[in-house]
Design a protein around this motif. Structure first.
Motif, PDB file in Angstrom:
ATOM      1  N   PRO A 111      -4.015  20.465 -26.809  1.00  0.00           N
ATOM      2  CA  PRO A 111      -3.863  19.281 -25.958  1.00  0.00           C
ATOM      3  C   PRO A 111      -3.602  18.057 -26.838  1.00  0.00           C
ATOM      4  O   PRO A 111      -4.236  17.893 -27.873  1.00  0.00           O
ATOM      5  CB  PRO A 111      -5.203  19.178 -25.250  1.00  0.00           C
ATOM      6  CG  PRO A 111      -5.846  20.497 -25.408  1.00  0.00           C
ATOM      7  CD  PRO A 111      -5.328  21.076 -26.671  1.00  0.00           C
ATOM      8  N   GLN A 112      -2.669  17.248 -26.385  1.00  0.00           N
ATOM      9  CA  GLN A 112      -2.217  16.133 -27.211  1.00  0.00           C
ATOM     10  C   GLN A 112      -3.370  15.255 -27.690  1.00  0.00           C
ATOM     11  O   GLN A 112      -3.432  14.874 -28.851  1.00  0.00           O
ATOM     12  CB  GLN A 112      -1.232  15.304 -26.400  1.00  0.00           C
ATOM     13  CG  GLN A 112      -0.240  14.561 -27.245  1.00  0.00           C
ATOM     14  CD  GLN A 112       0.668  13.716 -26.388  1.00  0.00           C
ATOM     15  OE1 GLN A 112       0.407  13.469 -25.225  1.00  0.00           O
ATOM     16  NE2 GLN A 112       1.746  13.259 -26.975  1.00  0.00           N
ATOM     17  N   PHE A 113      -4.326  14.952 -26.791  1.00  0.00           N
ATOM     18  CA  PHE A 113      -5.346  13.981 -27.153  1.00  0.00           C
ATOM     19  C   PHE A 113      -6.340  14.532 -28.173  1.00  0.00           C
ATOM     20  O   PHE A 113      -7.123  13.772 -28.728  1.00  0.00           O
ATOM     21  CB  PHE A 113      -6.072  13.455 -25.912  1.00  0.00           C
ATOM     22  CG  PHE A 113      -6.699  14.532 -25.075  1.00  0.00           C
ATOM     23  CD1 PHE A 113      -6.021  15.048 -23.988  1.00  0.00           C
ATOM     24  CD2 PHE A 113      -7.951  15.008 -25.363  1.00  0.00           C
ATOM     25  CE1 PHE A 113      -6.583  16.032 -23.199  1.00  0.00           C
ATOM     26  CE2 PHE A 113      -8.527  15.992 -24.590  1.00  0.00           C
ATOM     27  CZ  PHE A 113      -7.829  16.502 -23.507  1.00  0.00           C
ATOM     28  N   VAL A 114      -6.311  15.833 -28.411  1.00  0.00           N
ATOM     29  CA  VAL A 114      -7.188  16.372 -29.454  1.00  0.00           C
ATOM     30  C   VAL A 114      -6.755  15.823 -30.814  1.00  0.00           C
ATOM     31  O   VAL A 114      -7.565  15.604 -31.700  1.00  0.00           O
ATOM     32  CB  VAL A 114      -7.163  17.910 -29.446  1.00  0.00           C
ATOM     33  CG1 VAL A 114      -7.939  18.465 -30.618  1.00  0.00           C
ATOM     34  CG2 VAL A 114      -7.740  18.437 -28.154  1.00  0.00           C
ATOM     35  N   ALA A 115      -5.454  15.539 -30.935  1.00  0.00           N
ATOM     36  CA  ALA A 115      -4.931  14.999 -32.193  1.00  0.00           C
ATOM     37  C   ALA A 115      -5.059  13.477 -32.214  1.00  0.00           C
ATOM     38  O   ALA A 115      -4.261  12.798 -32.857  1.00  0.00           O
ATOM     39  CB  ALA A 115      -3.486  15.421 -32.376  1.00  0.00           C
ATOM     40  N   VAL A 116      -6.073  12.955 -31.518  1.00  0.00           N
ATOM     41  CA  VAL A 116      -6.152  11.499 -31.338  1.00  0.00           C
ATOM     42  C   VAL A 116      -6.168  10.745 -32.670  1.00  0.00           C
ATOM     43  O   VAL A 116      -5.534   9.695 -32.806  1.00  0.00           O
ATOM     44  CB  VAL A 116      -7.359  11.119 -30.454  1.00  0.00           C
ATOM     45  CG1 VAL A 116      -8.643  11.651 -31.006  1.00  0.00           C
ATOM     46  CG2 VAL A 116      -7.439   9.629 -30.267  1.00  0.00           C
ATOM     47  N   ALA A 117      -6.856  11.312 -33.668  1.00  0.00           N
ATOM     48  CA  ALA A 117      -6.913  10.616 -34.960  1.00  0.00           C
ATOM     49  C   ALA A 117      -5.521  10.505 -35.559  1.00  0.00           C
ATOM     50  O   ALA A 117      -5.100   9.437 -36.014  1.00  0.00           O
ATOM     51  CB  ALA A 117      -7.842  11.371 -35.914  1.00  0.00           C
ATOM     52  N   ALA A 118      -4.778  11.634 -35.512  1.00  0.00           N
ATOM     53  CA  ALA A 118      -3.429  11.635 -36.077  1.00  0.00           C
ATOM     54  C   ALA A 118      -2.515  10.689 -35.301  1.00  0.00           C
ATOM     55  O   ALA A 118      -1.726   9.938 -35.896  1.00  0.00           O
ATOM     56  CB  ALA A 118      -2.863  13.050 -36.060  1.00  0.00           C
ATOM     57  N   ILE A 119      -2.625  10.709 -33.969  1.00  0.00           N
ATOM     58  CA  ILE A 119      -1.763   9.852 -33.154  1.00  0.00           C
ATOM     59  C   ILE A 119      -2.050   8.381 -33.452  1.00  0.00           C
ATOM     60  O   ILE A 119      -1.135   7.560 -33.588  1.00  0.00           O
ATOM     61  CB  ILE A 119      -1.960  10.166 -31.655  1.00  0.00           C
ATOM     62  CG1 ILE A 119      -1.296  11.506 -31.346  1.00  0.00           C
ATOM     63  CG2 ILE A 119      -1.376   9.066 -30.777  1.00  0.00           C
ATOM     64  CD1 ILE A 119      -1.482  11.990 -29.945  1.00  0.00           C
TER      65      ILE A 119
END
Lengths: 545, 316
Positions: B150-158
């Motif tokens: 899920p996209q928001f799991v990569a919140v740190a990277a985003i």
């Protein structure tokens, strides 16, 4: 437009009645369509050229190269007179965003997970060394003091007019360095303060106080790495470095006692337990993952969160399914009055945007002023309370509240799904079971439930995967709290994704992007595992044909 | 997620309609009273928060302690103070809550994302449904795999990416609505594309063929034949994407920082947390205003949405 409610049977093509939408779309697809295509392509090229210009002014050459290649490739695909690029024409628009904001973040997450990227380890190595040098500046025991007067030069830049009382000389201090001024150009007041300087406009009155922060950061470098820094608005103190960087040995040496701080390979200069700040960003291998396993400060909260995430998702899905199925069985009775009313009202929790329901529930469950406690005459600490049973520390009131509200939110979904699935089970089957002498419970247990699960099980797995990362249901209700101690980032109701979010962004205790990304990767493997089971079970890969 | 699932669950809708229309054999109340009892209890549970929100939003006393089913004195004051950003917080001082901004931001972001997602998803779905090309299987497998993350799991990277992009292009950097929309579009090729592809697969290719014989290009067939036929499904996909985007908290809260740039979930959370007791009335008014349009649309499209959700399981 009833194509969705009755999907066209492949055997008989649906009659094509051009409606308003169809006609307008048909209108736009001829030469008008070609015009739109050319216009869109021109617009994207113009955007690319502008972006190239901006990238060039910022000297971002690798990014510029990628953009040039991508733009040329896209132009070629849409303009080349070859047929085999046809699928690409349809795939490119979505793929551009997919690569930029789905694939690159994933790759970046993996990269960060193996680094020490965090507050205090954000700079590159040489930037960190420069910062350490500046941080090490201290006033020496017999440091020189200057009477200073902040002033503006002819172009309005902030400079310092400085008077060295012991040496009797006057200087001009700028961030570039110290230059001596002719004594005749500067008027010195009775206290030793410069009161006027030829060619410079001294800053006085209210403006002086607005410079407070600017002056604190102002440094006039002198020889040997030393610098003069204003202390307040009237005095400048000469600071000397306490650390010396030895670039040959790659160490910092404390000047007073010769203590050596060496590069520990993890982005910091250390000497025993002492660490110089700031550190720098570097790759540290599997250390973030091994912290989760070995570092008790990380392991304990992580383990608790890990287990709770599974329990939360499973409890939500199974309870919602049970309640939803029960309601569907009870209310899905042919000829039952008010059936439509029940159905539409029970779907309401699903129709309201979830974030609103969650924020409202947080109010209704509020420990002190909440409506639930008042209406039922109870005093349950729903959101901030502790354990329900002293002998079972796993179950706390906030955890119960999170599951209850999640069930409230999810039940309508399983109610609708179960209703649809129940209605698709042919009456003949249950009828036959009844004729064979099966009781109501037996028929449900042996006939209805197995048939129902065939349809609903994949949805339950999907719902589990969704709830596994259901950030909103936790964060908007309890904020992940309550917290055991003030020092902990992990709260009692935090699930893995909200823990990641706090580690990375919102803990108020600094960001640990490295650890957050490591947890994100763990989440990925778990969700991939769940989804893999789901695909394997439903064989939905068959639709890849 | 497969087409057969979409078809089978959509088939359930007419079955439900048939069940209702079935010649009504009146059931005796003494046999069914317990069903009604269960139904009424369930309705009370479902409506409980709704009733309190509606009454609190019209109640003249705006504290949470005084929330009740029947408002003591009906007033529009809560709506007025919220819409004019004139809400008194805990200490009696004004609490900054630019609700109209949040509302517009949310609507703008969600609408743009929903529209773009549907178009991008439909384009990709058409390619996967109608063309046979090298890498098609691999591409679809790849999409499935990527969507597990899920996209928001990569919140740190985003966050770090947007931060760095913003240094060069402040137009799509931190605190910009455009950045949020663009990030959301990264997920456009995901579940929605699969849903649409499933429906495209059920549209007979004979229609494409006859159009092609008449000299239509692929683009003309897509826009002129396939898209109009899929309009209802596209509407549902757009609404699902709209609701999903409207609810999104993680990425929106990470990228948007100025109070007036926030979206409804982030803004309302900030507004209400820690001051539940004092600003409950205006909060209820805001919740009502935000929920009404979405809930109305949802109820209107209900029977199509249920099938779409069953196939995609985006929410719940």
């Amino acid at each position: 437009m009833s194509t969705a409610s009755t999907p066209p049977n492949p055997a008989e093509p649906p009659a094509f009645h051009p409606g308003l939408i169809a006609r307008s779309i048909a209108f736009f697809s001829g030469s008008v369509g070609l015009g739109i295509k050319v216009a869109l392509l021109a617009a994207s090229n113009a955007l690319a050229v502008w972006a190239l210009y901006v990238l060039a002014t910022h000297h971002r050459w690798p990014a510029l190269g990628v953009l040039v290649v991508a733009t040329l490739l896209i132009d070629w695909v849409y303009l080349a007179p070859v047929r085999w690029t046809l699928p690409a024409k349809f795939l490119i628009p979505g793929t551009v965003f997919l690569v930029g904001f789905q694939i690159i973040p994933i790759l970046f997450t993996i990269d960060v997970a193996f680094s020490n990227y965090s507050t205090g380890h954000i700079l590159a190595r040489d930037q960190a060394i420069a910062a350490i040098k500046i941080n090490s500046l201290q006033p020496p025991a017999n440091g020189r003091q200057y009477d200073i007067a902040p002033a503006r030069d002819s172009s309005g830049r902030l400079v310092l007019v400085m008077h060295d009382e012991t040496g009797g000389k006057v200087y001009l201090g700028t961030p570039k360095g110290l230059t001596e001024l002719s004594k005749s150009d500067v008027t010195i007041g009775a206290t030793g303060q410069p009161t006027a300087a030829k060619g410079y406009k001294l800053i006085t009155g209210a403006e002086l106080f607005t410079l407070d922060q600017q002056l604190r950061d102002y440094k006039v470098p002198t020889s040997g790495g030393a610098a003069i820094q204003p202390q307040g608005t009237a005095i400048g103190v000469e600071l000397k470095p306490t650390l010396r960087y030895d670039s040959k040995r790659n160490v910092f040496v404390r000047i007073t006692d010769g203590k050596v701080f060496h590069d520990n390979g993890l982005g910091s200069f250390v000497s025993g337990p002492d660490e110089l700040e700031p550190g720098w960003k570097t790759h540290i291998g599997f250390r973030n993952f091994s912290r989760i396993i070995h570092d008790p400060l990380v392991r304990k909260p992580f383990l608790s969160i890990f287990v709770w995430t599974f329990v939360f998702a499973a409890a939500t899905v199974f309870s919602s399914f049970a309640v939803g199925l029960f309601l569907a069985i009870v209310l899905d009775k042919r000829g039952l009055r008010f059936q439509k009313l029940y159905r539409s009202v029970l779907v309401i929790p699903y129709a309201i945007p979830g974030f609103l329901s969650l924020l409202v529930w947080a109010g209704l469950l509020n420990d002190d002023f909440g409506v639930i406690n008042r209406v039922f005459g109870i005093h349950v600490p729903w959101l901030f309370g502790g354990n329900v049973f002293s002998w079972l520390p796993f179950i706390s009131w906030p955890r119960i509240a999170v599951v209850l509200v999640s069930v409230w939110l999810t039940t309508p979904y399983f109610f609708l799904v179960s209703m649809g699935a129940l209605q698709s089970i042919p009456d003949e089957l249950t009828e036959a079971a009844r004729v064979d002498g099966g009781g109501a419970w037996q028929i449900f247990r042996r006939v209805t439930l197995p048939l129902l699960l065939v349809a609903v099980a994949p949805l339950m797995i999907a719902s589990f995967a969704f709830n596994f990362n259901n950030f909103n249901n936790v964060y908007l209700l309890t904020g992940g709290g309550p917290y055991n101690g003030a020092s902990s980032i992990a709260g009692n109701t935090d699930i893995l994704i909200s823990y990641t979010y706090k580690l990375a962004i919102a803990s108020g205790k600094g960001s640990d992007y490295g650890l957050a990304s490591a947890v994100a990767i763990i989440i990925f493997f778990i969700v991939a595992g769940i989804s893999g089971v789901s695909f394997w079970r439903t064989k939905s890969l068959e639709s890849l044909r | 997620m497969s087409s057969s699932e979409l078809a089978s669950t959509t088939a359930a809708a007419p079955a439900a309609a048939a069940a209702v229309k079935h010649p009504r054999s009146r059931l005796k109340f003494k046999d069914t009273w317990w069903r009604h009892a269960v139904g009424v209890v369930a309705m009370c549970a479902a409506l409980f928060p709704v009733v309190y929100i509606v009454s609190s939003s019209f109640n003249s006393n705006s504290s949470l302690q005084s929330a009740q089913v029947i408002p003591s004195h009906v007033t529009l004051h809560n709506f007025g103070s919220l819409l004019h950003n004139n809400v008194k917080g805990n200490t009696g001082a004004k609490q900054d809550a630019p609700y109209p901004h949040w509302f517009l931001n949310s609507m703008l972001i969600s609408l743009l994302t929903a529209l773009a997602t549907t178009v991008l998803g439909a384009l990709a779905a058409y390619a996967f449904s109608r063309f046979r090309f090298k890498g098609r299987r691999g591409g679809m497998m790849g999409l499935l795999l990527i969507q597990m993350f899920p996209q928001f799991v990569a919140v740190a990277a985003i966050y770090l990416i947007v931060l760095n992009v913003g240094e060069v292009f402040p137009q799509i950097g931190l605190d910009k609505l455009a950045a949020v929309v663009i990030v959301y579009l990264g997920g456009a090729m995901g579940v929605q594309a699969w849903l649409i592809k499933g429906f495209f697969d059920t549209i007979p290719t004979e229609l494409d063929e006859s159009a092609r014989v008449d000299g239509a290009t692929a683009a003309q067939i897509f826009w002129g034949v396939v898209m109009p036929l899929a309009a209802p499904v596209l509407a549902v996909v757009a609404l699902i994407s709209f609701v999903f985007t409207l609810n999104e908290f993680v990425i929106a809260s990470t990228i948007l920082q100025t109070t007036s740039h926030k979206t409804l979930p982030v803004g309302m959370q900030l507004f209400i947390s820690n001051s539940y007791d004092k600003v409950w009335g205006p909060f209820a008014a805001g919740a009502l205003l935000a929920a009404l349009p979405v809930a109305a649309l949802f109820m209107f499209l209900q029977r199509w949405i249920v099938s779409g959700l069953t196939a995609g399981s985006v929410k719940g």
